[in-house]
Design a protein around this motif. Sequence first.
Motif, PDB file in Angstrom:
ATOM      1  N   PHE A 276      57.710  60.664 130.068  1.00  0.00           N
ATOM      2  CA  PHE A 276      58.186  61.854 130.781  1.00  0.00           C
ATOM      3  C   PHE A 276      59.708  61.937 130.736  1.00  0.00           C
ATOM      4  O   PHE A 276      60.268  62.988 130.419  1.00  0.00           O
ATOM      5  CB  PHE A 276      57.699  61.822 132.231  1.00  0.00           C
ATOM      6  CG  PHE A 276      58.266  62.933 133.079  1.00  0.00           C
ATOM      7  CD1 PHE A 276      57.784  64.229 132.958  1.00  0.00           C
ATOM      8  CD2 PHE A 276      59.277  62.683 133.987  1.00  0.00           C
ATOM      9  CE1 PHE A 276      58.303  65.261 133.736  1.00  0.00           C
ATOM     10  CE2 PHE A 276      59.810  63.704 134.770  1.00  0.00           C
ATOM     11  CZ  PHE A 276      59.312  64.998 134.643  1.00  0.00           C
TER      12      PHE A 276
ATOM     13  N   TYR B 181      56.361  70.171 123.241  1.00  0.00           N
ATOM     14  CA  TYR B 181      56.939  68.951 123.816  1.00  0.00           C
ATOM     15  C   TYR B 181      56.115  68.493 125.022  1.00  0.00           C
ATOM     16  O   TYR B 181      55.882  67.294 125.212  1.00  0.00           O
ATOM     17  CB  TYR B 181      58.391  69.201 124.219  1.00  0.00           C
ATOM     18  CG  TYR B 181      59.326  69.347 123.043  1.00  0.00           C
ATOM     19  CD1 TYR B 181      60.199  68.312 122.695  1.00  0.00           C
ATOM     20  CD2 TYR B 181      59.345  70.498 122.267  1.00  0.00           C
ATOM     21  CE1 TYR B 181      61.063  68.427 121.615  1.00  0.00           C
ATOM     22  CE2 TYR B 181      60.196  70.623 121.187  1.00  0.00           C
ATOM     23  CZ  TYR B 181      61.053  69.589 120.863  1.00  0.00           C
ATOM     24  OH  TYR B 181      61.893  69.716 119.776  1.00  0.00           O
ATOM     25  N   THR B 182      55.678  69.438 125.846  1.00  0.00           N
ATOM     26  CA  THR B 182      54.842  69.102 126.994  1.00  0.00           C
ATOM     27  C   THR B 182      53.537  68.482 126.521  1.00  0.00           C
ATOM     28  O   THR B 182      53.047  67.503 127.105  1.00  0.00           O
ATOM     29  CB  THR B 182      54.555  70.362 127.828  1.00  0.00           C
ATOM     30  OG1 THR B 182      55.708  71.197 127.874  1.00  0.00           O
ATOM     31  CG2 THR B 182      54.159  69.991 129.239  1.00  0.00           C
TER      32      THR B 182
ATOM     33  N   GLY C 166      56.249  74.383 124.611  1.00  0.00           N
ATOM     34  CA  GLY C 166      55.036  73.739 125.092  1.00  0.00           C
ATOM     35  C   GLY C 166      54.548  72.597 124.215  1.00  0.00           C
ATOM     36  O   GLY C 166      53.785  71.743 124.665  1.00  0.00           O
TER      37      GLY C 166
ATOM     38  N   GLY D 297      50.690  73.251 122.451  1.00  0.00           N
ATOM     39  CA  GLY D 297      51.564  74.143 123.204  1.00  0.00           C
ATOM     40  C   GLY D 297      52.284  75.098 122.281  1.00  0.00           C
ATOM     41  O   GLY D 297      52.408  74.848 121.081  1.00  0.00           O
TER      42      GLY D 297
ATOM     43  N   PHE E 173      49.712  74.304 126.734  1.00  0.00           N
ATOM     44  CA  PHE E 173      50.909  74.442 127.546  1.00  0.00           C
ATOM     45  C   PHE E 173      51.740  75.630 127.074  1.00  0.00           C
ATOM     46  O   PHE E 173      51.875  75.860 125.868  1.00  0.00           O
ATOM     47  CB  PHE E 173      51.755  73.166 127.474  1.00  0.00           C
ATOM     48  CG  PHE E 173      51.071  71.958 128.051  1.00  0.00           C
ATOM     49  CD1 PHE E 173      51.109  71.711 129.416  1.00  0.00           C
ATOM     50  CD2 PHE E 173      50.368  71.083 127.238  1.00  0.00           C
ATOM     51  CE1 PHE E 173      50.471  70.601 129.959  1.00  0.00           C
ATOM     52  CE2 PHE E 173      49.732  69.969 127.763  1.00  0.00           C
ATOM     53  CZ  PHE E 173      49.787  69.731 129.124  1.00  0.00           C
TER      54      PHE E 173
ATOM     55  N   PHE F 248      58.693  72.393 131.104  1.00  0.00           N
ATOM     56  CA  PHE F 248      58.226  71.052 130.749  1.00  0.00           C
ATOM     57  C   PHE F 248      57.770  70.303 131.994  1.00  0.00           C
ATOM     58  O   PHE F 248      56.657  69.742 132.028  1.00  0.00           O
ATOM     59  CB  PHE F 248      59.347  70.286 130.041  1.00  0.00           C
ATOM     60  CG  PHE F 248      59.014  68.865 129.688  1.00  0.00           C
ATOM     61  CD1 PHE F 248      58.326  68.566 128.526  1.00  0.00           C
ATOM     62  CD2 PHE F 248      59.380  67.819 130.526  1.00  0.00           C
ATOM     63  CE1 PHE F 248      58.007  67.248 128.194  1.00  0.00           C
ATOM     64  CE2 PHE F 248      59.074  66.507 130.207  1.00  0.00           C
ATOM     65  CZ  PHE F 248      58.386  66.221 129.037  1.00  0.00           C
TER      66      PHE F 248
ATOM     67  N   GLY G 285      54.709  71.902 133.659  1.00  0.00           N
ATOM     68  CA  GLY G 285      53.539  71.688 132.823  1.00  0.00           C
ATOM     69  C   GLY G 285      52.976  70.286 132.946  1.00  0.00           C
ATOM     70  O   GLY G 285      51.766  70.093 133.098  1.00  0.00           O
ATOM     71  N   VAL G 286      53.859  69.293 132.893  1.00  0.00           N
ATOM     72  CA  VAL G 286      53.405  67.903 133.038  1.00  0.00           C
ATOM     73  C   VAL G 286      52.833  67.679 134.434  1.00  0.00           C
ATOM     74  O   VAL G 286      51.786  67.037 134.598  1.00  0.00           O
ATOM     75  CB  VAL G 286      54.560  66.923 132.753  1.00  0.00           C
ATOM     76  CG1 VAL G 286      54.132  65.489 133.073  1.00  0.00           C
ATOM     77  CG2 VAL G 286      55.002  67.010 131.294  1.00  0.00           C
TER      78      VAL G 286
ATOM     79  N   CYS H 208      54.046  64.880 125.377  1.00  0.00           N
ATOM     80  CA  CYS H 208      54.198  64.010 126.542  1.00  0.00           C
ATOM     81  C   CYS H 208      52.855  63.757 127.200  1.00  0.00           C
ATOM     82  O   CYS H 208      52.506  62.613 127.510  1.00  0.00           O
ATOM     83  CB  CYS H 208      55.179  64.643 127.539  1.00  0.00           C
ATOM     84  SG  CYS H 208      55.421  63.677 129.046  1.00  0.00           S
ATOM     85  N   TYR H 209      52.083  64.812 127.403  1.00  0.00           N
ATOM     86  CA  TYR H 209      50.770  64.661 128.029  1.00  0.00           C
ATOM     87  C   TYR H 209      49.877  63.735 127.211  1.00  0.00           C
ATOM     88  O   TYR H 209      49.122  62.934 127.776  1.00  0.00           O
ATOM     89  CB  TYR H 209      50.106  66.029 128.174  1.00  0.00           C
ATOM     90  CG  TYR H 209      48.697  65.952 128.707  1.00  0.00           C
ATOM     91  CD1 TYR H 209      48.462  65.782 130.071  1.00  0.00           C
ATOM     92  CD2 TYR H 209      47.601  66.035 127.843  1.00  0.00           C
ATOM     93  CE1 TYR H 209      47.168  65.691 130.562  1.00  0.00           C
ATOM     94  CE2 TYR H 209      46.302  65.952 128.329  1.00  0.00           C
ATOM     95  CZ  TYR H 209      46.090  65.777 129.686  1.00  0.00           C
ATOM     96  OH  TYR H 209      44.820  65.679 130.170  1.00  0.00           O
TER      97      TYR H 209
ATOM     98  N   LEU I 220      61.794  64.766 128.716  1.00  0.00           N
ATOM     99  CA  LEU I 220      62.675  65.675 129.444  1.00  0.00           C
ATOM    100  C   LEU I 220      64.088  65.639 128.871  1.00  0.00           C
ATOM    101  O   LEU I 220      64.755  66.677 128.775  1.00  0.00           O
ATOM    102  CB  LEU I 220      62.685  65.308 130.926  1.00  0.00           C
ATOM    103  CG  LEU I 220      63.501  66.217 131.849  1.00  0.00           C
ATOM    104  CD1 LEU I 220      63.091  67.676 131.712  1.00  0.00           C
ATOM    105  CD2 LEU I 220      63.366  65.758 133.296  1.00  0.00           C
TER     106      LEU I 220
END
Length: 217
Positions: free
Chosen positions: A114, A103-104, A101, A97, A12, A71, A74-75, A107-108, A118
């Motif tokens: 999510f 953080y994205t 990225g 990331g 990401f 973010f 990306g998600v 989360c993924y 965020l």
Amino acid sequence: MSLDAAKPAILFPGQGAQTPGMGTWLCAEYSIANELFGEAADVLGYDLKSLCADGPAEKLNETVHSQPALFVVGVAAARVHDDLNPELAKKIVAAAGLSLGEYTAVCYAGGVSFADGLKLVQKRGEAMQACADATESGMASVLGLDLEKLTAVCEECRSGDEILQPANLLCPGNIAVSGHRSALERLEPAASAAGAMKVVPLSVAGAFHTPIMDGAV
């Protein structure tokens, strides 16, 4: 070198990758992207979808907006990918990331929801925007110099208590530097004299990955 297609990873981007129009195609084609932008509006308190679609670029480039934008897009892109390619999605063994990225990627990978991710990114963006507003600073990518030469160029460009230092080793021959705006203004001629092919200013609000951001921590 051969790549092991049985062990894919997903990457990401970080801040600087944002651009007006981002996410528009995803939202037009896939309901899951629209749903995420709707949830994002509730969390953030403003219409992120419209900002991503229409800009203006100056507002989207502000740290407080670009970080949530990257973010969410990306998600959304990752979830659309997984829906379209469920068998490939099952094989993904790692997520990573650059900077924001990360953080994205967390989360993924299921490390944070999510909505909570965020909220974290929103707070991160607010804190980093405050630091950026307090100090004239920024970043640039330098193409064609190795780390040793670029470190020497940064030292040459600094004056007094100014900060200018390598910040992100993006790939061989492409290193991002970060620091005070006054030092960055000296970077292009100094880097060119040292053999750099190009210096590219980055669309970020401040000197990320330097002590200038200590206040955000």
